[in-house]
Design a protein around this motif. Structure first.
Motif, PDB file in Angstrom:
ATOM      1  N   GLU A  91       0.829  -1.202   0.000  1.00 58.59           N
ATOM      2  CA  GLU A  91       0.000   0.000   0.000  1.00 58.59           C
ATOM      3  C   GLU A  91       0.865   1.255   0.000  1.00 58.59           C
ATOM      4  O   GLU A  91       0.622   2.199  -0.762  1.00 58.59           O
ATOM      5  CB  GLU A  91      -0.924   0.006   1.217  1.00 58.59           C
ATOM      6  N   SER A  92       1.890   1.294   0.847  1.00 55.81           N
ATOM      7  CA  SER A  92       2.744   2.482   0.924  1.00 55.81           C
ATOM      8  C   SER A  92       3.528   2.684  -0.361  1.00 55.81           C
ATOM      9  O   SER A  92       3.731   3.817  -0.806  1.00 55.81           O
ATOM     10  CB  SER A  92       3.699   2.384   2.121  1.00 55.81           C
ATOM     11  N   PHE A  93       3.974   1.585  -0.995  1.00 60.16           N
ATOM     12  CA  PHE A  93       4.679   1.721  -2.268  1.00 60.16           C
ATOM     13  C   PHE A  93       3.731   2.196  -3.364  1.00 60.16           C
ATOM     14  O   PHE A  93       4.119   2.982  -4.230  1.00 60.16           O
ATOM     15  CB  PHE A  93       5.339   0.403  -2.665  1.00 60.16           C
ATOM     16  N   GLY A  94       2.487   1.724  -3.324  1.00 58.49           N
ATOM     17  CA  GLY A  94       1.503   2.222  -4.291  1.00 58.49           C
ATOM     18  C   GLY A  94       1.279   3.714  -4.139  1.00 58.49           C
ATOM     19  O   GLY A  94       1.186   4.454  -5.134  1.00 58.49           O
ATOM     20  N   ILE A  95       1.211   4.176  -2.907  1.00 62.39           N
ATOM     21  CA  ILE A  95       1.014   5.601  -2.647  1.00 62.39           C
ATOM     22  C   ILE A  95       2.212   6.402  -3.160  1.00 62.39           C
ATOM     23  O   ILE A  95       2.054   7.487  -3.739  1.00 62.39           O
ATOM     24  CB  ILE A  95       0.799   5.831  -1.141  1.00 62.39           C
ATOM     25  N   GLN A  96       3.398   5.863  -2.969  1.00 68.46           N
ATOM     26  CA  GLN A  96       4.594   6.552  -3.474  1.00 68.46           C
ATOM     27  C   GLN A  96       4.571   6.653  -4.995  1.00 68.46           C
ATOM     28  O   GLN A  96       4.998   7.660  -5.570  1.00 68.46           O
ATOM     29  CB  GLN A  96       5.852   5.819  -3.006  1.00 68.46           C
ATOM     30  N   LEU A  97       4.067   5.619  -5.644  1.00 67.28           N
ATOM     31  CA  LEU A  97       3.929   5.669  -7.096  1.00 67.28           C
ATOM     32  C   LEU A  97       2.991   6.804  -7.509  1.00 67.28           C
ATOM     33  O   LEU A  97       3.265   7.552  -8.457  1.00 67.28           O
ATOM     34  CB  LEU A  97       3.389   4.338  -7.625  1.00 67.28           C
ATOM     35  N   ALA A 141      -5.216   7.147 -16.396  1.00 61.71           N
ATOM     36  CA  ALA A 141      -6.497   7.245 -15.698  1.00 61.71           C
ATOM     37  C   ALA A 141      -7.156   5.876 -15.564  1.00 61.71           C
ATOM     38  O   ALA A 141      -7.755   5.550 -14.530  1.00 61.71           O
ATOM     39  CB  ALA A 141      -7.423   8.206 -16.447  1.00 61.71           C
ATOM     40  N   TYR A 142      -7.034   5.064 -16.603  1.00 57.93           N
ATOM     41  CA  TYR A 142      -7.632   3.723 -16.624  1.00 57.93           C
ATOM     42  C   TYR A 142      -7.066   2.860 -15.497  1.00 57.93           C
ATOM     43  O   TYR A 142      -7.814   2.203 -14.754  1.00 57.93           O
ATOM     44  CB  TYR A 142      -7.359   3.094 -17.986  1.00 57.93           C
ATOM     45  N   TYR A 143      -5.751   2.848 -15.333  1.00 58.33           N
ATOM     46  CA  TYR A 143      -5.141   2.041 -14.283  1.00 58.33           C
ATOM     47  C   TYR A 143      -5.312   2.664 -12.897  1.00 58.33           C
ATOM     48  O   TYR A 143      -5.357   1.954 -11.891  1.00 58.33           O
ATOM     49  CB  TYR A 143      -3.657   1.799 -14.581  1.00 58.33           C
ATOM     50  N   THR A 144      -5.420   3.977 -12.860  1.00 57.66           N
ATOM     51  CA  THR A 144      -5.647   4.637 -11.570  1.00 57.66           C
ATOM     52  C   THR A 144      -6.956   4.167 -10.945  1.00 57.66           C
ATOM     53  O   THR A 144      -7.032   3.881  -9.743  1.00 57.66           O
ATOM     54  CB  THR A 144      -5.670   6.166 -11.752  1.00 57.66           C
ATOM     55  N   ILE A 145      -8.003   4.084 -11.749  1.00 55.30           N
ATOM     56  CA  ILE A 145      -9.307   3.632 -11.234  1.00 55.30           C
ATOM     57  C   ILE A 145      -9.214   2.201 -10.718  1.00 55.30           C
ATOM     58  O   ILE A 145      -9.848   1.844  -9.707  1.00 55.30           O
ATOM     59  CB  ILE A 145     -10.382   3.764 -12.331  1.00 55.30           C
ATOM     60  N   ALA A 146      -8.419   1.371 -11.380  1.00 53.65           N
ATOM     61  CA  ALA A 146      -8.251  -0.003 -10.908  1.00 53.65           C
ATOM     62  C   ALA A 146      -7.600  -0.032  -9.527  1.00 53.65           C
ATOM     63  O   ALA A 146      -7.959  -0.857  -8.671  1.00 53.65           O
ATOM     64  CB  ALA A 146      -7.408  -0.794 -11.909  1.00 53.65           C
ATOM     65  N   TYR A 147      -6.639   0.864  -9.300  1.00 47.68           N
ATOM     66  CA  TYR A 147      -5.990   0.949  -7.984  1.00 47.68           C
ATOM     67  C   TYR A 147      -6.966   1.438  -6.910  1.00 47.68           C
ATOM     68  O   TYR A 147      -6.723   1.244  -5.716  1.00 47.68           O
ATOM     69  CB  TYR A 147      -4.811   1.915  -8.039  1.00 47.68           C
ATOM     70  N   GLN A 148      -8.041   2.096  -7.301  1.00 51.67           N
ATOM     71  CA  GLN A 148      -8.969   2.678  -6.328  1.00 51.67           C
ATOM     72  C   GLN A 148     -10.029   1.700  -5.835  1.00 51.67           C
ATOM     73  O   GLN A 148     -10.924   2.093  -5.088  1.00 51.67           O
ATOM     74  CB  GLN A 148      -9.646   3.904  -6.950  1.00 51.67           C
ATOM     75  N   GLN A 149      -9.940   0.461  -6.225  1.00 53.48           N
ATOM     76  CA  GLN A 149     -10.886  -0.540  -5.727  1.00 53.48           C
ATOM     77  C   GLN A 149     -10.704  -0.748  -4.220  1.00 53.48           C
ATOM     78  O   GLN A 149      -9.595  -0.640  -3.691  1.00 53.48           O
ATOM     79  CB  GLN A 149     -10.677  -1.878  -6.452  1.00 53.48           C
ATOM     80  N   ILE A 150     -11.799  -1.044  -3.546  1.00 55.74           N
ATOM     81  CA  ILE A 150     -11.737  -1.340  -2.112  1.00 55.74           C
ATOM     82  C   ILE A 150     -10.904  -2.594  -1.886  1.00 55.74           C
ATOM     83  O   ILE A 150     -11.139  -3.633  -2.508  1.00 55.74           O
ATOM     84  CB  ILE A 150     -13.153  -1.534  -1.541  1.00 55.74           C
ATOM     85  N   SER A 177      -4.102   6.301   1.610  1.00 60.29           N
ATOM     86  CA  SER A 177      -4.429   5.078   0.893  1.00 60.29           C
ATOM     87  C   SER A 177      -4.305   5.304  -0.603  1.00 60.29           C
ATOM     88  O   SER A 177      -4.252   6.437  -1.079  1.00 60.29           O
ATOM     89  CB  SER A 177      -5.861   4.616   1.224  1.00 60.29           C
ATOM     90  N   CYS A 178      -4.274   4.193  -1.360  1.00 59.53           N
ATOM     91  CA  CYS A 178      -4.208   4.294  -2.817  1.00 59.53           C
ATOM     92  C   CYS A 178      -5.490   4.906  -3.379  1.00 59.53           C
ATOM     93  O   CYS A 178      -5.461   5.574  -4.419  1.00 59.53           O
ATOM     94  CB  CYS A 178      -3.969   2.906  -3.427  1.00 59.53           C
ATOM     95  N   ARG A 179      -6.628   4.670  -2.730  1.00 63.57           N
ATOM     96  CA  ARG A 179      -7.889   5.263  -3.196  1.00 63.57           C
ATOM     97  C   ARG A 179      -7.789   6.787  -3.191  1.00 63.57           C
ATOM     98  O   ARG A 179      -8.117   7.451  -4.186  1.00 63.57           O
ATOM     99  CB  ARG A 179      -9.046   4.821  -2.289  1.00 63.57           C
ATOM    100  N   VAL A 180      -7.333   7.340  -2.105  1.00 62.99           N
ATOM    101  CA  VAL A 180      -7.235   8.795  -1.984  1.00 62.99           C
ATOM    102  C   VAL A 180      -6.141   9.340  -2.895  1.00 62.99           C
ATOM    103  O   VAL A 180      -6.327  10.353  -3.576  1.00 62.99           O
ATOM    104  CB  VAL A 180      -6.968   9.188  -0.516  1.00 62.99           C
TER     105      VAL A 180
END
Length: 903
Positions: free
Chosen positions: A288-294, A319-328, A353-356
């Motif tokens: 999760e933290s590495f995703g946020i850094q990305l 944008a397409y992959y960003t939405i995928a990362y925003q899944q619960i 979080s990656c969602r935010v």
């Protein structure tokens, strides 16, 4: 002899450090106090001995020699352990530098480190940056950075050259890591004069670190890009292993390739990932933290105008992959299912979080690419929505996650997308299709999807058709009264809070009593975060049903009072309760007044608790706003209620109280002025004197600014006899000033730029114009802070600020108030009746909403037009005075004034 003393100091230091790890509490305490006392000795004895001991013990361990100690390998253990403890608490580690390095620092404590001692200390610290222990390197790096913030570059010019030399020495791996850590800590203080000199020397060394040795490059960035990118590509090509955090640092920089790992490990939880760990600096190591850094990296890239052009062709994919990362994620699903408060808190508080982070990236995309950014997000959302439908048809149990993530992505851009709909984009069809698809799913099976659909309705009610909004309004009313999962009720409350005030009144009438009853029931069960939401929804319900809420007053009043009383020390919850009171009908306000007005007054007069005082002040302001003139008759005897209100104002303006206790006194007094001006006017001299004393004793800008607004309102109330108000101020003393006028105008001129809110800005600006228009001779005798005198160029470091602190010019008060540069460029409007004496409509309540509405009443009248009229009249009627006022203006300000006069 000296050498022997030095060895003794070192042995004593090691023994003290060893004792700080002792299991006996009294031994530890004695050792820590001994170290503290040692820090008060001449700095060279303490710090140089520590550095020397650190260097000798560490090197002795690396080289396998004793260095004169009987236990060569274990001698560093206490030092390393203590350094480790110090590293985990960097505030403690830097106390010595903060307290003894500079005499003019806020936390300084004698003795001060002498210049000769500083030279030795700096050298000893630099030579210890290559220690073999990572935590000691970090601790030393932090000390070097702390000193560098004070001394570099003026007093420590050799710092950067030494760090670069250490980085370039590939034979000393520890030195490279220590120097890089120190340079990272110093990076915030590097300016545009340092970077061009730093890059040519630093980048080749960095390239050498990540690659095999090669011929040194000659040119700057351009010639290094190709080999750097080739090397990065080689590193990133190998697959990422979810169970190996050490493999993530570089390889996780690939946004697309890392998603598969994130999906399997975090969203679906089908792969086991090691529990969250932390590196030597205390930073979290998790997927999760590495995703946020990305996401932070991509936000920086998209936000850079030059880089944004380079990646423009890949924005839709991003944008397409960003939405995928925003899944619960599965963890979020479990946590939110167990605790509705956590769900509300994570939604409202913008959690880590990656969602935010994904939402922040989408916002950056829309900001950077405008229409193309909107198209990219809409297209990506539509694709993900259709994918979720295909997954549903294929029998996937997780299909709803992509649907919900698409909702979430669109909701985070609701303001921009609503504007896009007005500009011709078809946002409505996509939203309505997604919302309609949700209706056909089972609420207990997909609670978070239904909760998100309700939330989307609340954000896009102006876009989605009225029929669908009304359908969801009824569904929300049913949900809060039904046995549905808590997240669904959370979403339903959000929908009701937004939709009720906008909905058809004829639709509300049959349902409103049921909604009020359900919300009152929820209020009795809510706690923490959900309590805020239910109170907000109850407020909207009361506003939408008007006088009908009196039918349920016997139920509403006791519960609101109970909530307010139980959470009086919690400003957020009690303010929510007060806002419900502000929007309640007069009958409800009176019922609550009869029950608790005297008790609230008692709190204001006797309590010293910050939270209680602030909330009681807000509640009194709400009573005045809701009761108006009738309030004075509710308390029984003639004048009794007014006396209690004035006593409360007197206590809140008491200069002995801490500033935060009086934080909301401005809004309280504003209600008194607006609704009870004739009753308050005999007390204006005492009120102004109390305001001056409170301002002089306060250190909070917000409190002082709110009191300036009160003075401005009094200026307007005194019109057209503003001269009399000025004379009143001249008669009231102010400590350290000739009179209250001199003090108030000095503070006002500095605080004007800090005042916020359309109504507040217009009231204060026009009040200043009214004061100047009097041409009162005392105004020209008052000198206030003018313009800053720049003494140096570039970034102002601490060392520069000490050598050459900022200075300000002194100018006559009317000149300060004649600054036309900002006014001329603005397009602010002013209410036609800015004087606004006591003629407030009977149904008006000067809450924040009302004040903003007042500021928009007459948009066709410009603030600049109002002020132009004032200054043109002054120019025509008293040219010598006008020329005098313009003497201290800058060239640009003179140009602005000339343009105004030529209109």
């Amino acid at each position: 002899m000296a050498a022997g003393a030095g060895d003794g100091d070192q042995r004593w230091l090691v023994e003290c450090l060893t004792a700080t790890l002792d299991t006996a509490r009294d031994v530890r305490a004695f050792a820590e106090e001994s170290l503290r006392q040692a820090s008060l000795l001449p700095a060279l004895v303490y710090v140089a001995t520590a550095a020397a001991a650190l260097s000798r013990r560490s090197r002795g361990r690396r080289e396998g020699v004793s260095g004169g100690l009987t236990r060569p390998v274990d001698a560093t253990a206490p030092f390393v352990a203590s350094a480790s403890r110090c590293c985990r608490h960097p505030v403690h580690q830097q106390h010595f530098i903060k307290q003894h390095w500079q005499e003019d620092e806020e936390n300084f404590m004698p003795p001060v480190v002498s210049a000769s001692e500083k030279v030795v200390i700096r050298q000893l610290l630099l030579t210890s940056l290559d220690d073999s222990h990572g935590k000691i390197r970090t601790a030393i790096g932090m000390a070097v950075a702390a000193i560098g913030q004070q001394d570099w570059p003026e007093d420590w010019p050799e710092l950067l050259p030494y760090l670069l030399k250490l980085i370039s020495d590939q034979s000393n791996g520890c030195g490279v890591r220590g120097a890089l850590r120190c340079l990272a800590l110093l990076s915030d203080d590097l300016d545009d004069t340092c970077i061009p000199k730093l890059v040519p020397e630093l980048f080749p060394s960095l390239y050498s670190i990540i690659s095999s040795p090669h011929k040194e490059t000659v040119s700057l960035i351009s010639s290094m890009l190709d080999p750097l990118m080739e090397r990065f590509s080689a590193i990133l090509n190998s697959p990422v292993q979810s169970h190996n955090p050490d493999d993530w640092n570089m390889q996780m920089e690939t946004f697309v390739s890392s998603f598969k790992v994130y999906q399997l490990s975090m969203i679906q939880a089908s792969e086991n990932v090691d529990s969250v760990g932390y590196d030597s600096d205390g930073s979290e190591r998790s997927l999760e933290s590495f995703g946020i850094q990305l996401f932070e990296l991509w936000i920086s890239i998209v936000g850079n105008s030059r880089l944004a052009k380079v990646i423009a062709g890949n924005i839709k994919e991003l944008a397409y992959y960003t939405i995928a990362y925003q899944q619960i994620t599965e963890e979020q699903l479990q946590n939110w299912s167990r605790d509705a408060n956590q769900y509300v808190a994570d939604e409202d508080d913008v959690t880590y979080s990656c969602r935010v982070s994904g939402s922040l990236l989408l916002e950056e995309i829309v900001t950077a690419y405008d229409e193309y950014g909107i198209e990219s997000v809409l297209e990506a959302s539509q694709m993900r929505f259709h994918e979720s439908r295909e997954l549903k048809k294929a029998g996937s149990t997780d299909w709803w996650r992509l649907h919900e993530a698409s909702f979430f992505a669109l909701g985070s851009l609701s303001e921009q997308l609503c504007e896009a709909q007005d500009s011709g984009y078809n946002v409505r069809d996509l939203l309505e299709q997604m919302v309609t698809d949700t209706v056909g799913t089972e609420v207990h099976q997909y609670p978070f999807l239904h909760a998100r659909a309700f939330s989307i309705l609340s954000k896009f009610s102006s876009v989605i058709s009225k029929e669908i909004c009304e359908q969801y309004l009824c569904s929300a009313a049913h949900a809060i009264a039904s046995d549905v999962p808590p997240p669904v009720k959370v979403g339903a409350c959000r929908a009701l809070a937004q939709l009720l005030p906008e909905s058809n009144q004829s639709l509300n009438v049959p349902n409103i009593m049921g909604i009020l009853s359900s919300l009152v029931d929820l209020l009795g069960k809510a706690s923490d975060e959900t309590l805020h939401l239910v109170l907000e929804t109850l407020q909207s319900a009361i506003k939408s049903c008007g006088e009908q809420s009196t039918l349920i007053e016997p139920v509403i009043s006791p519960i609101i009072l109970d909530v307010w009383a139980q959470h009086i020390a919690d400003p957020f919850i009690s303010i929510d309760a007060v806002e419900v009171l502000e929007n309640a009908p007069t009958t409800v306000v009176k019922a609550i007044f009869d029950t608790c007005f005297t008790s609230i007054i008692q709190i204001v007069l006797e309590s010293d608790d910050h939270g209680e005082m602030q909330n009681a002040t807000e509640c009194l302001a709400a009573f005045i706003s809701g009761g108006r003139q009738e309030l004075l008759l509710w308390g029984g005897g003639q004048g009794r209620t007014l006396k209690m209100l004035l006593d409360a104002a007197s206590r809140l303006l008491d200069p002995v109280l801490e500033s935060s206790v009086s934080l909301f006194v401005g809004s309280y007094i504003l209600q008194l002025i607006v609704h009870l001006p004739s009753h308050l006017s005999p007390h204006f001299p005492e009120l102004i004197a109390a305001i001056v004393r409170r301002m002089q004793s306060s250190s909070i800008t917000g409190l002082k600014s709110s009191l300036v607004v009160i003075v401005a309102r009094l200026v307007h109330l005194s019109a057209p006899n503003v001269d009399q108000f000025i004379n009143l101020l001249l008669a009231i003393p102010a400590q350290g000033y000739n009179n209250s006028l001199a003090y108030i105008m000095s503070e006002w001129s500095q605080l004007q730029s800090e005042i916020q809110g359309a109504y507040q800005i217009k009231v204060t600006t026009t009040a200043l114009a009214l004061l100047i228009s009097t041409r009162h001779p005392e105004l020209s005798r008052i000198e206030v802070q003018g313009h800053i005198i720049k003494t140096s160029a570039g970034i102002t470091t601490r060392s520069k600020a000490r050598v050459a602190p900022d200075h300000w010019t002194k100018i006559p008060l009317p000149t300060k108030d004649s600054d036309w540069e900002e006014i001329q460029n603005g397009d602010s409007s002013i209410p036609h009746d800015m004087i606004y004496s006591a003629s407030v409509p009977s149904n008006a309540k000067p809450s924040v909403e009302h004040l903003n509405a007042m500021a928009k009443v007459f948009d066709e009248v410009k603030l600049s037009d109002f002020l132009t009229n004032i200054f043109v009249k002054l120019w025509e009627s008293d040219r010598p005075l006008f020329e005098y006022l313009c003497q201290a203006l800058t060239d640009s300000q003179r140009t602005a004034v000339d343009k105004v006069l030529r209109k």
